[in-house]
Design a protein around this motif. Structure first.
Motif, PDB file in Angstrom:
ATOM      1  N   ALA A 150       0.835  -1.202   0.000  1.00 37.01           N
ATOM      2  CA  ALA A 150       0.000   0.000   0.000  1.00 37.01           C
ATOM      3  C   ALA A 150       0.868   1.251   0.000  1.00 37.01           C
ATOM      4  O   ALA A 150       0.628   2.196  -0.766  1.00 37.01           O
ATOM      5  CB  ALA A 150      -0.932  -0.002   1.216  1.00 37.01           C
ATOM      6  N   ARG A 151       1.902   1.253   0.843  1.00 36.70           N
ATOM      7  CA  ARG A 151       2.783   2.423   0.906  1.00 36.70           C
ATOM      8  C   ARG A 151       3.570   2.582  -0.394  1.00 36.70           C
ATOM      9  O   ARG A 151       3.743   3.690  -0.905  1.00 36.70           O
ATOM     10  CB  ARG A 151       3.763   2.299   2.098  1.00 36.70           C
ATOM     11  N   ARG A 154       1.195   3.780  -3.149  1.00 35.76           N
ATOM     12  CA  ARG A 154       0.872   5.189  -2.908  1.00 35.76           C
ATOM     13  C   ARG A 154       2.058   6.078  -3.285  1.00 35.76           C
ATOM     14  O   ARG A 154       1.885   7.127  -3.927  1.00 35.76           O
ATOM     15  CB  ARG A 154       0.509   5.385  -1.433  1.00 35.76           C
ATOM     16  N   ASP A 155       3.271   5.654  -2.910  1.00 37.75           N
ATOM     17  CA  ASP A 155       4.484   6.406  -3.290  1.00 37.75           C
ATOM     18  C   ASP A 155       4.586   6.554  -4.801  1.00 37.75           C
ATOM     19  O   ASP A 155       5.012   7.612  -5.296  1.00 37.75           O
ATOM     20  CB  ASP A 155       5.743   5.688  -2.782  1.00 37.75           C
ATOM     21  N   GLU A 158       2.301   9.281  -5.866  1.00 37.77           N
ATOM     22  CA  GLU A 158       2.885  10.566  -5.465  1.00 37.77           C
ATOM     23  C   GLU A 158       4.003  10.976  -6.421  1.00 37.77           C
ATOM     24  O   GLU A 158       4.064  12.141  -6.854  1.00 37.77           O
ATOM     25  CB  GLU A 158       3.421  10.456  -4.036  1.00 37.77           C
ATOM     26  N   ALA A 192      -7.247   8.189  -5.455  1.00 33.58           N
ATOM     27  CA  ALA A 192      -6.633   8.168  -4.117  1.00 33.58           C
ATOM     28  C   ALA A 192      -7.653   8.514  -3.035  1.00 33.58           C
ATOM     29  O   ALA A 192      -7.575   8.021  -1.917  1.00 33.58           O
ATOM     30  CB  ALA A 192      -5.453   9.128  -4.050  1.00 33.58           C
ATOM     31  N   PHE A 200      -4.296   0.852  -3.281  1.00 34.73           N
ATOM     32  CA  PHE A 200      -2.956   1.427  -3.500  1.00 34.73           C
ATOM     33  C   PHE A 200      -1.964   0.305  -3.816  1.00 34.73           C
ATOM     34  O   PHE A 200      -1.083   0.460  -4.668  1.00 34.73           O
ATOM     35  CB  PHE A 200      -2.489   2.208  -2.273  1.00 34.73           C
TER      36      PHE A 200
ATOM     37  N   LYS B 142      -3.368  12.702   0.441  1.00 34.84           N
ATOM     38  CA  LYS B 142      -3.053  11.283   0.267  1.00 34.84           C
ATOM     39  C   LYS B 142      -1.892  11.047  -0.681  1.00 34.84           C
ATOM     40  O   LYS B 142      -1.122  10.111  -0.500  1.00 34.84           O
ATOM     41  CB  LYS B 142      -4.285  10.536  -0.240  1.00 34.84           C
ATOM     42  N   VAL B 143      -1.778  11.847  -1.727  1.00 29.51           N
ATOM     43  CA  VAL B 143      -0.751  11.594  -2.737  1.00 29.51           C
ATOM     44  C   VAL B 143       0.051  12.855  -3.078  1.00 29.51           C
ATOM     45  O   VAL B 143       0.712  12.899  -4.118  1.00 29.51           O
ATOM     46  CB  VAL B 143      -1.369  11.020  -4.039  1.00 29.51           C
TER      47      VAL B 143
END
Lengths: 295, 295
Positions: A150-151, A154-155, A158, A192, A200, B142-143
């Protein structure tokens, strides 16, 4: 006649294995989610469904349920007395509810000392040194679980937005992810907004895929993440060599990327968590040591 | 008689300023949230409430509302045609709905070129070069929104758990945060489970407070965050010196910590966003340039 029951449960579902007192599996069954942190009653019902399915598969009358000695591994068992609460609600002859990490550790390492890192949607460390079992990490997506899918996913989203804004370099990977959202960053934001940790996590394999092709952003993301995982290992493993297994959907992907020091300790998991639960049931309730079916 | 109206609205509330055609403010009013991304109708009602309150404060009959030339700055105006939709729903003679960043930019820089970074719960960059206005960042907690209070506060909770697990060093700051949760990491997890971005943001000032006392974890967190903010500035500002203002609740805290290159460009904001909206109403609708009340 008395039986052992092992159960591995979590947010995505339950698996139960019915075994004889030596730990030989007679039948297995599946059912829905068992999240004892958010819905104890549904968890209880799904645990009983999976148990009934295992009895059926074994060709044994489910009326025998009340004779069962059960070991259950469930996320959140160590929080706020959840494990003890569930034990009191189950119809088995005896029930022991452990954290899911404990059955995963037993399955992967058998009776050896060492550390397992569960790298699925989240990330959590479980270490055994003799009779001592320690947990670390695994506090959830929002404030923990570095290295989990998930992290990492999500990264990636981003980085895709940072590349869109030219704050960070773009790469074939960030271009491909933006393209998956029709080239529209607002659609990433929309995704998101309502994405679960699992949602994610669906982007995590993309990072490994592009890192294998030397995509600079993917390589940098994994370098950061592997550094985080190894800081966890530095803190949880003893300086002397120990057994280390990486579990979960991403475990096998991270393994070859670890530094030589930790790669040298890596061992394939001996068994899965469900087998670990059956072993612990045999250990706790039967006179003889467990001899369990593999796989 | 015809009036100008400036309005600054967002998730936490609306402020309206009624002005004469030269931009002299006659009265101001407040009301509830105007989130046009989640609830256009409530936003419209609260905009009208704030307008009515401004008329009342100015001692002018609210029947004049339909004569008003309005400029509204609202978060999400540039997403999915929201701004145009709202314009069609308002009872004013003419309405222009801009992104909240546009009125903040106008307020802070007046007619100068330059960049504003809005560092509140989130973070967003708005840059003007001549007639060109560009946005960057600001995609949400979140992102995106690196450097914003929500991300910084969340990072502090993450560091507190990493320190608890001994994955990262602890410090007086992480010890104080853990203590605030009764020494129980599960309570951090519980808090994070239901925390809004604003809730996470309540922890951001703690990082500045401890960094001023040379707390090693606080200094490292701010070093990372300032690096992120400056990568945004590198991408959005021209190489030649320009005006730079840091706005939002954290703007004044970050300013002194910037590197000398950017600190040299820093200017205190000339006016707030509401004044910026009134200026833009005068610019767009009145014959003469705006002369607005400060503050």
């Amino acid at each position: 006649m008395t039986y052992l029951l092992g159960l591995d449960g979590g947010g995505t579902g339950c698996r139960a294995a019915l075994a004889d007192l030596s730990g030989n599996v007679l039948g297995t069954g599946k059912s829905g989610s068992a999240n004892i942190m958010t819905d104890m009653n549904t968890a209880r019902l799904n645990i009983l469904d999976a148990t009934e399915a295992a009895f059926k598969k074994a060709g044994i009358d489910a009326g025998q349920t009340k004779t069962v000695f059960a070991v259950l591994g469930l996320a959140g068992a160590n929080v706020g007395g959840n494990g003890a609460k569930l034990e009191a609600m189950l119809p088995f002859q005896k029930s022991l509810v452990y954290s899911d990490g404990v059955i995963a550790l037993q399955g992967a390492l058998g009776d050896h000392d060492g550390t397992v890192v569960i790298l699925g949607t989240g990330s959590a460390y479980v270490t055994r040194l003799g009779k001592d079992i320690r947990f670390a990490g695994g506090w959830g997506f929002k404030v923990s679980d570095l290295g989990g899918g998930a992290r990492l996913g999500r990264d990636l989203l981003e980085e895709t937005l940072l590349a869109y804004d030219k704050f960070h370099p773009s790469s074939p990977m960030t271009a491909a992810v933006l393209e998956r959202f029709g080239g529209n960053p607002h659609r990433i934001v929309q995704f998101a907004h309502s994405a679960t940790p699992s949602d994610f996590g669906t982007f995590a394999p993309t990072v490994f895929e592009y890192a294998a092709k030397n995509d600079a952003v993917a390589v940098a993301l994994l370098d950061k993440t592997i550094g985080q995982i190894e800081r966890g290992l530095d803190a949880t493993m003893s300086p002397a060599p120990m057994r280390l297994s990486l579990l979960g959907g991403l475990g096998a992907l991270y393994g070859p990327l670890l530094s030589p020091h930790y790669r040298a300790m890596l061992q394939a998991p001996l068994n899965d968590a469900l087998t670990g639960a059956v072993q612990l049931a045999a250990r706790n309730f039967a006179a003889t040591p467990a001899e369990t079916a593999h796989g």
